[in-house]
Write an enzyme that holds these catalytic residues in place. Structure first.
Site: not given
Ligand code: DGP
Length: 127
Positions: A39-40, A97, A105-106, A110, A112
């Site tokens: 995770d970023i 989520n 958010e995405v 996914h 975690h």
């Molecule tokens: P959620 O809130 O469950 O949709 O989590 C999205 C997660 O994705 C959040 O913890 C940050 C991560 N994330 C967002 N953009 C990127 C990216 O470009 N690269 C990576 N590795 N993680 C990302």
């Protein structure tokens, strides 16, 4: 902006672009069904995201539309990542989520994997 988990799949979302190799990621695992990467914005010493390779918006979408093979392959990949990362003995937490109240958010499903310390109780309320 939180995701509405019932929206159609947007193939320009960031994880779709990572899957296509258009954006980089710090990969920890890949097989026919799933890709796992760091995770970023880690929320724990170990914070890995596992995503299916096929286009699903959310847990709700995946559990409803995923084939048995896709679901089995993905679940096994999550377990494999945790084992390969040495997380089983100390323990880890899985989180998916789903929709606005979860602040997803995405809009690509996914899971975690969080680990690397005692994680505390399940939910910290913003209230
Ligand atoms: P959620 O809130 O469950 O949709 O989590 C999205 C997660 O994705 C959040 O913890 C940050 C991560 N994330 C967002 N953009 C990127 C990216 O470009 N690269 C990576 N590795 N993680 C990302």
């Amino acid at each position: 902006m939180p995701v509405n988990a019932t929206l159609p799949y947007d193939d320009q979302n960031i994880f779709a672009r990572i899957l296509r190799g258009e954006l980089p990621c710090s990969k920890v695992y890949e097989d026919d069904w799933a890709l796992a990467f760091h995770d970023i914005n880690p929320q724990a010493p170990v914070h890995i995201l596992v995503i299916p390779k096929a286009p699903f918006v959310s847990w709700d979408d995946f559990s409803a539309r995923g084939s048995d093979a896709q679901i089995a392959g993905f679940i096994r990949a999550v377990g494999t990542v945790a084992r390969e990362q040495g997380l089983v003995e100390p323990g880890y937490r899985l989180l998916a989520n789903t929709g606005p109240d979860s602040l997803q958010e995405v809009p690509h499903f996914h899971v975690h994997i969080c680990a690397g310390k005692v994680l505390g109780r399940m939910i910290v309320s913003p209230d």
